[in-house]
Enzyme design. Sequence first.
Site, PDB file in Angstrom:
ATOM      1  N   LYS A  10       7.123  -2.657   1.411  1.00  0.00           N
ATOM      2  CA  LYS A  10       7.201  -1.737   0.269  1.00  0.00           C
ATOM      3  C   LYS A  10       6.224  -0.587   0.480  1.00  0.00           C
ATOM      4  O   LYS A  10       5.360  -0.644   1.343  1.00  0.00           O
ATOM      5  CB  LYS A  10       6.842  -2.482  -1.018  1.00  0.00           C
ATOM      6  CG  LYS A  10       7.751  -3.672  -1.280  1.00  0.00           C
ATOM      7  CD  LYS A  10       7.732  -4.084  -2.728  1.00  0.00           C
ATOM      8  CE  LYS A  10       8.678  -5.236  -3.008  1.00  0.00           C
ATOM      9  NZ  LYS A  10      10.051  -5.003  -2.552  1.00  0.00           N
ATOM     10  N   CYS A  11       6.365   0.462  -0.343  1.00  0.00           N
ATOM     11  CA  CYS A  11       5.418   1.573  -0.301  1.00  0.00           C
ATOM     12  C   CYS A  11       4.063   1.060  -0.793  1.00  0.00           C
ATOM     13  O   CYS A  11       4.046   0.229  -1.701  1.00  0.00           O
ATOM     14  CB  CYS A  11       5.875   2.703  -1.213  1.00  0.00           C
ATOM     15  SG  CYS A  11       7.313   3.567  -0.586  1.00  0.00           S
ATOM     16  N   PRO A  12       2.970   1.550  -0.276  1.00  0.00           N
ATOM     17  CA  PRO A  12       2.868   2.625   0.710  1.00  0.00           C
ATOM     18  C   PRO A  12       2.923   2.131   2.166  1.00  0.00           C
ATOM     19  O   PRO A  12       2.836   2.942   3.076  1.00  0.00           O
ATOM     20  CB  PRO A  12       1.495   3.218   0.399  1.00  0.00           C
ATOM     21  CG  PRO A  12       0.689   2.055  -0.056  1.00  0.00           C
ATOM     22  CD  PRO A  12       1.641   1.142  -0.782  1.00  0.00           C
ATOM     23  N   ASP A  13       3.076   0.819   2.359  1.00  0.00           N
ATOM     24  CA  ASP A  13       3.051   0.289   3.740  1.00  0.00           C
ATOM     25  C   ASP A  13       4.179   0.865   4.588  1.00  0.00           C
ATOM     26  O   ASP A  13       4.015   1.070   5.797  1.00  0.00           O
ATOM     27  CB  ASP A  13       3.157  -1.245   3.718  1.00  0.00           C
ATOM     28  CG  ASP A  13       1.958  -1.884   3.042  1.00  0.00           C
ATOM     29  OD1 ASP A  13       1.111  -1.139   2.528  1.00  0.00           O
ATOM     30  OD2 ASP A  13       1.867  -3.120   3.040  1.00  0.00           O
TER      31      ASP A  13
ATOM     32  N   GLN B  60       7.366   9.398  -5.083  1.00  0.00           N
ATOM     33  CA  GLN B  60       8.281   8.709  -5.998  1.00  0.00           C
ATOM     34  C   GLN B  60       8.032   9.133  -7.439  1.00  0.00           C
ATOM     35  O   GLN B  60       8.958   9.288  -8.231  1.00  0.00           O
ATOM     36  CB  GLN B  60       8.106   7.199  -5.866  1.00  0.00           C
ATOM     37  CG  GLN B  60       8.511   6.697  -4.494  1.00  0.00           C
ATOM     38  CD  GLN B  60       7.888   5.359  -4.171  1.00  0.00           C
ATOM     39  OE1 GLN B  60       7.550   4.600  -5.054  1.00  0.00           O
ATOM     40  NE2 GLN B  60       7.739   5.068  -2.892  1.00  0.00           N
TER      41      GLN B  60
END
Lengths: 81, 301
Positions: A10-13, B60
Amino acid sequence: METLDLRGEKCPDTFVYTKIKAEEIGYSGGGKLKVIVDYPPAVESIPRSLAQEGKGYKVLEVKQVAERTYEIYIEIPAFED
Amino acid sequence: MESIRAYFGSKYRLVGVKLFKEIPEGYPTPAKPGKFCEFVRRAALGETILMRAEDEECHQSLIALGFQEPMFIDIQPRIQPAETKAVLIAPVEEIPDPDVVLMIATPRQVMEAAALLHGIEAKFAGEIAVCGEVIAEPLKSGKANVTFLCGGARMFADYKDSEVILGAPLEVFKELETKVKALEKSCGALCGCKTSDLPPRVIQVFSELGFERGIDYFFGRVDSQNVRIYLNKDINGKISYVTIHFPVKGEVEVTPPFQARKRGAWTDLYATFKDGEGFDISSGKGLKELIEELAAKVKKK
């Protein structure tokens, strides 16, 4: 073309792993990278974050290959040491 | 809105969020870019922040808050069309007419809010959370939503694992405020402060009146009626209310100052009074007379 499979991340990874891989390719003479993600927000944030890097990354294409699975094709220039 | 914070015992202020299609004058912008979810947390601690696109680090969030349209896929929830130029984030009292109100809360506090609002249909995915799930989603639906935040908010904005966010249009929070204020007057459900937390002098008062001590009420019999007495605190934590409750089997006449609730075959007849209005909790003066006067008004149909 190298492939980076980030399904499950998932973000930010997602961006951090993409950036590390892109720099690795850039310092190895440049090339193309396919990034696979299943976290939809990353489809928007990876290209925008790469653009902010100012290193000449170019997103060639974004393809949806399955429900919630996307491939992002990136062209990476050769970096000078 | 302060009464909501006090009722739920929240250490955070409620946060108001207002979207602008033009950048308004006179509000402080952040000294350096950050993330919307981080600004929300700072506002809950008292800060006022006007966030423009250049102040936002999270792509986002820029999409969810309507600063930008998506380029590749339609991610949701988001504000569309993307016409936002600035977002004001501040303690709710400092924003005139906010679009959305946020409450950083524990699951228990959300549970209590949901009960007061007669249910919240939560829709969350752990992505695009503070900006999407509790801003864009409530704006689109007109209803409350709950977010359990996203990876970015948990990683960068310093939310605790035990914290979630309830977000809703202002009207929903006004409804919540009305209910909380009504509860302050009626002391809510028939429950009171734990008697073990009461000052010994107060316990002595009720003992001298012939009442036994329960977990959260005193009980006894007056004029052949069972009586329970609950003590409740005001929003400042001071014991200020006395609720006198007569559980009566069957139907009863409900006349002022009584209110009534049905409970199976029973009717709970109760009335709430503020300390100092004809009686004094700490000395007991006037309490006996008040209870006897009420007991005399209990009339079975």
